[in-house]
Design a protein around this motif. Sequence first.
Motif, PDB file in Angstrom:
ATOM      1  N   ASP A   6      46.591-112.012 -20.249  1.00  0.00           N
ATOM      2  CA  ASP A   6      45.934-111.018 -21.093  1.00  0.00           C
ATOM      3  C   ASP A   6      44.654-110.507 -20.436  1.00  0.00           C
ATOM      4  O   ASP A   6      44.115-109.489 -20.841  1.00  0.00           O
ATOM      5  CB  ASP A   6      45.620-111.600 -22.463  1.00  0.00           C
ATOM      6  N   TYR A   7      44.162-111.231 -19.417  1.00  0.00           N
ATOM      7  CA  TYR A   7      42.957-110.777 -18.730  1.00  0.00           C
ATOM      8  C   TYR A   7      43.213-109.439 -18.060  1.00  0.00           C
ATOM      9  O   TYR A   7      42.439-108.494 -18.220  1.00  0.00           O
ATOM     10  CB  TYR A   7      42.541-111.829 -17.689  1.00  0.00           C
ATOM     11  N   SER A  64      45.492-107.352 -18.720  1.00  0.00           N
ATOM     12  CA  SER A  64      45.780-106.343 -19.736  1.00  0.00           C
ATOM     13  C   SER A  64      44.476-105.762 -20.293  1.00  0.00           C
ATOM     14  O   SER A  64      44.346-104.533 -20.478  1.00  0.00           O
ATOM     15  CB  SER A  64      46.586-106.972 -20.872  1.00  0.00           C
ATOM     16  N   LYS A  65      43.513-106.611 -20.535  1.00  0.00           N
ATOM     17  CA  LYS A  65      42.235-106.125 -21.047  1.00  0.00           C
ATOM     18  C   LYS A  65      41.525-105.259 -20.009  1.00  0.00           C
ATOM     19  O   LYS A  65      40.913-104.237 -20.330  1.00  0.00           O
ATOM     20  CB  LYS A  65      41.353-107.308 -21.449  1.00  0.00           C
TER      21      LYS A  65
END
Length: 1496
Positions: A1209-1210, A1212-1213
């Motif tokens: 998710d890193y 993605s952010k």
Amino acid sequence: MDPHPVIHLTDFTIMSSHGEHSSLLDNAQIFLQLTLDGDVVYETLRGEREPNKQVWRVHDCVNVPDSDDISLFSITVMLDSASHITTQIGSVDLTSQDISAKGQTLKITRNLVCPNIVLEFSVGRGPDGSSSPLSPKSAHCEPDAATGTPLNTDVDNKQTPLSDDERISSLQINDDLDFKVLDSIYASTLVEPDVEKRAAMLNELGDRLLRHYQNHHRLESLHRAVSVYADAVQMAAPDSPQKFIYLNDLGTSLQSRFEHLGNITDIDKSILTLQDGVRLTPDGDPNKPGYLNNLSISLLCRFEHLGNITDIDNSIRVQENVVQLTPDGHPNKPGRLNNLGSSLLYRFDRFGNITDIDNSIRLQEDALQLTPDGHPDKPGHLSNLGCSLLRRFERLGNITDINNSIRVQEDAMQLTSDGPGKPGHLNNLGSSLLRRFECLGNITDINNSIRVREDALRLTPDGHPGKPGRLSNLGSSLLRRFERLSNITDIDNSIRVQEDALQLTPDGHPDKPGRLNNLGSSLGCCFERLGNITDINNSIRVREDALQLTPDGHPDKPVHLSNLGSSLLRRFEHLSNITDINNSIRVQEDAVRLTPDGHPDKPGHLNNLGSSLLHRFEHFGNITDIDNSIRVQEDALQLTPDGHPDKPGHLSSLGSSLLRRFEHLGNITNINNSIRVREEAVRLTPDGHPGKPGHLNNLGGSLLRHFEHLGNIADIDNSIRVREDALRLIPDGHPAKPGGLNNLGTSLLRRFERLGNITDIDNSIRVQEDAVHLTPDGHPGKPGHLNNLSSSLLYRFDRLGNITDIDNSIRVQENALQLTPDGHPDKPGYLSNLGGSLLCRFEHLSNITDIDNSIRVREDALQLTPDGHPDKPGHLTNLGGSLLHRYHHLGNITDINKSIRLREDAVRLTPDGHPNKPSYLKNLGNSLLCCFEHLGDQAILALAIEALSTTALFNVGSPSVRFRAGIAWAQQAQKIHHTSLLTAYSTLLTLLPQFAWLGLPMHERHRELTKAGNLARDAASAAIEAGQFETAIEWLEQGRSVVWGQLLQLRTPIDELRHVQPQLAARFTQVSNRLQQTSTPFRTSEASDRHSLEEVAREHRRLTAEWEVILGEIRGIEGFGRFLLPKPFSQLKSAARSGPVIILNMSNARCDALVLMPGLDDVLHIPLPNLTQAVAEALQNELNDLLSEPGRLPSQLERPVRRKPLALDYNSKFKMILARLWSDVVKPVLDALAFTSPPSNPSRIWWCPTGPLAFLPIHAAGIYDAPDPGNCISDFVISSYIPTLSTLIDNPQVTTPHPFQLLAVAQPNAPHHKPLPGTRKELKLIENCAKDIHFVALIDDTATVENVLRHMGKSTWVHFACHGVQDISNPTDSGLILANGSRLKLSEIINLSLSHAELAFLSACETATGSDDLSEEAVHLAAGMLLAGYRGVIATMWTIGDRDAPLIADDVYSHILMGGKPDYTQAALALHQAVRRLRSQGASFLSWVPYIHIGF
């Protein structure tokens, strides 16, 4: 029982053989005394004289007990003369064997000891009460003839003893005078039949008595001398050829008695008698000049006592006749010249005619020249000359006079053996030493003055008429030493000896008023030191007594009036009784009125009157008083000649009055003149003078007020400097020390308010605590010291928020109030200040009691302040502030309405130009704004905007006050779209350089700029809203990177100026270079080694002031009117000559891009409607959160070796952030620039972001999930950043003729930091690329700060591979970690000025991170490299990987060193390609996004 047996003595007859000649016996009375065994047991009745005969009969009976216990008794004949002198004529001794048996009576006839006198009486035994009269029998004898010459005494002056006289031969009296023998001698003169001989004998006896008095100071001798001289005058016939001699001697003795007792009758009789004597003395008589001389001295004595000008004029006239009648070569000529000089001196003392004192000195010098060495009068002439030189010094201040005075008085003392003359010479020497001490302040002089005066006192016997005066003079010297050294023993001794002097001075003595006055001085000084009200009351009492004893017309009356006024003033300062200050002014006006023009005391009386008028003005605020104060002090100054020792004091006093008028009216001329005259006072006061600390301290006060008015930091620095100098000159224990500490604390507080240096406020509190500690309880200055300490504690609380400070502030303020009596002029100020502290605590703790009490005490302050008082506007606005805060808390509309009304009154009462008017207007604006928020009345808002705008537009007052008013003005104008909005922003941007003044330390400038907030961005938004895009660009350039811009100004090329004004150009360059060095001093610099940090800061501020003056001179030259002024758009647009420059502006109102294009004059405006400040801040926070995850901390201290694998998710952010930047910022700009498809060769583009955008990776914006190209910025352009447009304008592409050198610095093993093994590899790769160029590598221990800086000065390019530090608390301490953990700080980098530098590669962490609080200032290492002269910089926005850094470096250097030809202009393209290559290898966003290019 039988009566006791007694011996009867009866039928007493006394006979004289003087015949019918007139004699003293004519008016005398004769009686008898019975003496038993030496004790007088009985006096008979006065005898009766037979008509026309020298026979007296005593009708009395003397009964002597007939007892064996009584072996001897005597009958003594006593004479009571017409002069009421009782004299023993002679006696008869009897024993019991001389008496007949009981019942028999004998007649006894005896010649007495005194010739020509016969006593007859009857004696017999019998019961008590019996007697038998018998007829007397006479006997005669002739007296000895009197010999000698008439008395010829030439009295040089009233201190000089009478000349010795050899003419008395028949009557020898030893020093140990036996008055019984004297009585016998006196009696013998009375029976001398020759009247002329009798008078001569009496006069000779008077001579001996007077000489005895002069040698032993026995008052009885003087009384007897006067009496027998009077008898001689009475005895002499009217046509006696000797009568003029007797009159002269009687007049001289009366003058001596007047000097001893001060009875005015004596001096009146002395003058009348001497005038008669002179009148009877025939012309040509050799003694006539001497008699005239003595008459002159008596006239002088009466003048000293009564001050009648006729007496001194007559004294001089007579003395001039004396000199004229005395032929050259006469032995008495020197004495008479000397005496004429003394009379002229006294007239000078009375009227101040300089001709008199010059003539006095000339005559006394002539007298001295005519007096041969060894002559007994020489010491007296020397001493008198010294006195006249002293007086001329006191009038004209010529130091030569006082030095000569001391020299001749020392000669006088050396020539005088211990004897009656020495104490007077010692005393006079003590006076001159005292005056020189008062002028020069040499402590040796005052010590010597006391020593010689103590010697004088020791040599003066009890009873001597000079003893009281010498005691009083010693007290004066002790007083002066106490004023200098504050040894309490000195003031105690001063009072003691002056009280002794007073006790020894009889009532009616002419010197009594002066001694009372001197005692008043010592008591007043003791009061100022200890604060005991009894002392000042006693000082006033004794000075009132002195005044009452001084007759009208006396020359000392003005002095006593003026001094009484000073004591009344001191009591007024303590108790604030209005009667005291009114009386003080009244008596001082009388003193001035009674002092003739030209008198040397007139300036002092005028000056003292001015001080009292000033204090009444401070109490009541009547402008007439301060105008009159200045007028009379200007008169005092005009009357005081150059060089006079009192001139500095008069200058300083005038400075005080000018300062107060400035504080009341705000006229800048007054404060300028106050500084000028006080600087002159300091200049005229020699080092070591006891008055110098006071003059320095007063100058510091005027400089402080000037600073408060104009905000020139040099003024407050100088105020502190001179007050520190003053404090250093005041010895410990001196009563002035607490005041000096207190005043220094006030100046430090004001500088803290301006500069915010916490050291200043700590030092202010420290010295003010010392001031309070050193001030004794009861001292009138203690409340003021407590009040000022309270203010400093309040300011420190406001800065640091420590609740202890505000509690202490209130406590000491309450103590100050408790110690301040009702009616004291300072009480309202203390009340108002207590209200301020209570208000501040209320803001912190919200205790409603505090705000209620704040309002209550401030209402009391207002009520106690009379209309017209200069402090009234301040009390009005302060009360309005407390009411405003209670309104905020409780919402009572009455409070806000009253707040507005009070603050309107404050503004109305304050004249235009007054330094406090901006503050009062700003406060009124704040109250009006609050009322508008409650009522919504647009008219009230208009009034608020008017008040705030007027404040901001003032050209006087504190820049911070005007700036805050301008911010409020702009904010309100923005809300209602007021037409003045752009004017508000223009005003604020003009104020910004004053707000963040170049003279401040850099960290303080940055601190001040944080208060400016989003000023430049908000101003640009307003201009954009108005369609004024060029103005928006100008304002952004003007309001951003302010500190960097200031430093760049110091490095401005001045070739054109050098051609026009080479000398001015040289001055500008010199000062600029020195100012640049002090702007960011190295921690190892010589300045730091030699001076304290404060001295360096003070020098920096001084240089800034000098630089600004030079700048003003340059702008006055034709063609240089805009020299170093903010660049207009016509210059700024040249920043786009190499490619588009996009300024991204962001505010709460809107977000826009302003684009400058090569070859275009117009600004391309691109609205960014989808981007708001809230969105940008959210993106920044999201990014910070990502960078702060464990293992990926954007550490302040380290370049990580390698990060942990990233969570899914890193990425993605991160993609979301970059995509949002693409859609909301970059794509709209590229579209407007017609970048529709990716070009084969991307062009350069420069980004200039503001606000949160400055911390976001604009250069990496894009949609990275899209499979096709054209969705990220790197597909279209090569991005670089710039902090300001000037970066591109001031760094053109110039080929510097300098040998190329590449410096590479690596630090793989810094202590306390993680190892960076990749840095060694990085340097090896760079070295491989740099085979054909000069390459220098510094690694490990060789990479010290000193080595690196030295090689940077020689290198064209520099590369750093090490840890980087971003210091959040102090951004200029950010830096690069080098050998042994040392840090190459940003503050050191920006101190460099490298004209040959081209490229800096910062392969370290966070080298372009910056500070959130200073988003518009670009406070990071990369910007610092630009400032140092590098034209381009490769840097990082956050931490980088130790494995990635060598790859990036290798790719970049391979490109820009291709073919051995270094080309820094290719650095942006090289980095662009290196990052794409790293990205293509699957590197994470965290690895490649941080790398950015800045500059050209």
